[in-house]
Design an enzyme around this catalytic site. Structure first.
Site, PDB file in Angstrom:
ATOM      1  N   GLY A   1      27.412 -15.125  -5.379  1.00  0.00           N
ATOM      2  CA  GLY A   1      28.687 -15.211  -4.685  1.00  0.00           C
ATOM      3  C   GLY A   1      29.774 -14.483  -5.451  1.00  0.00           C
TER       4      GLY A   1
ATOM      5  N   GLY B   1      33.834 -13.727  -7.060  1.00  0.00           N
ATOM      6  CA  GLY B   1      34.947 -14.376  -7.731  1.00  0.00           C
ATOM      7  C   GLY B   1      34.627 -15.000  -9.074  1.00  0.00           C
TER       8      GLY B   1
ATOM      9  N   HIS C   1      19.570 -10.272  -9.896  1.00  0.00           N
ATOM     10  CA  HIS C   1      19.096 -10.573  -8.541  1.00  0.00           C
ATOM     11  C   HIS C   1      17.595 -10.309  -8.418  1.00  0.00           C
ATOM     12  CE1 HIS C   1      23.026 -11.149  -6.493  1.00  0.00           C
ATOM     13  NE2 HIS C   1      23.447 -10.438  -7.518  1.00  0.00           N
TER      14      HIS C   1
ATOM     15  N   GLN D   1      25.991 -18.971 -13.356  1.00  0.00           N
ATOM     16  CA  GLN D   1      27.234 -19.275 -14.066  1.00  0.00           C
ATOM     17  C   GLN D   1      27.687 -20.711 -13.814  1.00  0.00           C
ATOM     18  OE1 GLN D   1      29.665 -16.209 -12.383  1.00  0.00           O
ATOM     19  NE2 GLN D   1      28.490 -14.556 -13.348  1.00  0.00           N
TER      20      GLN D   1
ATOM     21  N   GLU E   1      15.796 -11.008  -5.993  1.00  0.00           N
ATOM     22  CA  GLU E   1      15.474 -10.620  -4.610  1.00  0.00           C
ATOM     23  C   GLU E   1      15.709  -9.133  -4.382  1.00  0.00           C
ATOM     24  OE1 GLU E   1      19.842 -10.814  -4.433  1.00  0.00           O
ATOM     25  OE2 GLU E   1      18.284 -11.925  -5.489  1.00  0.00           O
TER      26      GLU E   1
ATOM     27  N   CYS F   1      22.887 -15.453 -10.287  1.00  0.00           N
ATOM     28  CA  CYS F   1      24.200 -14.813 -10.418  1.00  0.00           C
ATOM     29  C   CYS F   1      25.307 -15.857 -10.512  1.00  0.00           C
ATOM     30  CB  CYS F   1      24.419 -13.820  -9.283  1.00  0.00           C
ATOM     31  SG  CYS F   1      25.662 -12.567  -9.668  1.00  0.00           S
TER      32      CYS F   1
END
Length: 361
Positions: A221, A223, A333, A252, A335, A248
């Site tokens: 995601g 921000g 990632h 965090q 994927e 990702c």
């Protein structure tokens, strides 16, 4: 094509050609992506919310846009910046020219600028705010407004699903928390016949546990992870109760929930060619990455999290695993979409963990 400008917060002005959206007056965080291909997946990745993405490969759009490679239905990217945008793509899967697709989605593009110079500036000074506009009548006022502009902190809320939905399957029951999920994650689970329930970012731990999941996936995601307090509380409520796998932003959030810290990187990792070393096996994987924040290495010493993988380019944290709970995460990632498939087996390892196997991140 008409003129279009990019003004950076340090006063640097780039003049180029407009493509995509017919009219542009847009703020964005200027970042760069080092992938040579995969521009369609990049511009449709929700993690690029509120960002202008500079593609370092000079020729973009040469194979067009197709129906199969989207990572979300409605892209959240603020704008696309390229050296050259191909007007006449050539590929057997091509269905739209890049310019036509961006027009359809009202996403502004800027072409015919020195992207090499722009990327070198970002690498030197770090990620900067930018203002993309079709004309600048008062340069000083535009620069002042740009420096005063503050990005909102609700990116995850804007890109997450509003309501839960189910993708039926006969395998393990996975709850996938959508913080700005790429469809590639969903594809990996459906290929493994999982029964997937996708839930919004602000779903509580109690609501998820009521679904009786075999495992919980925390998605990528946009921000600052510290702005996603719902996600941090969610991890705290699930730890030790159900296996967790974070990618990702999910990685965090796991770190923050267990007492570690995160920090904003100078210019982040964005591309499909980032080498990562597994500290347990010694293997090196090429990975797809898109993040501007990283887990602070020094903050892990007082936690029960173990570092399992590191980035070879800058030694930043790329993988974590909890010493006691069935919790692990990666910064990159697995994927792909776009990128190499070296780390794709992490989804199999997550399912092995659910079934009681031994796995590491």
């Amino acid at each position: 094509m008409s003129k279009r400008y990019l003004l950076l917060e340090d006063g640097t002005l780039f003049e180029g050609k407009a493509f995509g959206a017919e009219v542009c007056e847009q703020y964005g965080e200027v970042v760069f992506n080092t992938g040579m291909t995969g521009y369609q997946e990049t511009l449709s990745d929700p993690s690029y919310c509120d960002q202008f993405v500079v593609m370092t490969y000079p020729l973009i759009g040469n194979y067009g846009v197709n129906r199969d490679d989207f990572e979300t239905i409605n892209p959240a990217i603020s704008g696309l910046i390229v050296r050259e945008c191909t007007e006449y793509p050539s590929n057997f899967r091509n269905e739209w020219a890049l310019d036509d697709y961006l027009k359809h989605k009202n996403i502004p593009g800027l072409a015919n600028i020195d992207t090499r110079r722009l990327v070198k500036k970002i690498r030197e000074k770090g990620t900067m705010k930018g203002f993309m506009v079709d004309s600048i009548e008062d340069f000083n006022n535009a620069l002042e407004q740009l420096n005063l502009y503050e990005f909102p902190s609700d990116q995850v809320k804007r890109v997450s699903t509003v309501k839960p939905y189910v993708v039926p399957g006969k395998g393990e029951r996975i709850v996938l928390v959508d913080f700005g999920m790429k469809h590639g994650i969903l594809r990996e689970f459906t290929q493994r016949h999982c029964h997937i329930t996708v839930v919004p970012y602000n779903t509580t731990a109690d609501e998820i546990l009521q679904l009786k999941p075999d495992g919980v996936m925390l998605s990528n995601g946009p921000g600052d992870p510290k702005d996603v307090k719902e996600g941090i509380e969610l991890v705290k409520g699930l730890m030790g109760k159900v296996p967790l796998f974070g990618i990702c932003l999910g990685h965090q959030l796991i770190a923050l929930a267990f007492g570690a810290d995160t920090h904003k990187m100078k210019f982040g990792h964005r591309g499909s060619n980032h080498p990562v070393k597994d500290l347990l096996t010694g293997e090196v994987w090429m990975t797809s990455q898109n993040h501007g924040y990283s887990v602070t290495k020094e903050s892990l010493s007082q936690t029960s999290l173990t570092v399992t993988q590191i980035a070879l380019n800058d030694n930043t944290i790329e993988g974590l695993e909890h010493e006691l709970y069935d919790v692990f995460s990666v910064q990159y990632h697995p994927e792909s979409s776009p990128g190499p498939h070296d780390s794709n087996s992490l989804f199999d390892q997550f399912l092995d963990k659910i079934k009681g196997g031994v796995i590491h991140a």
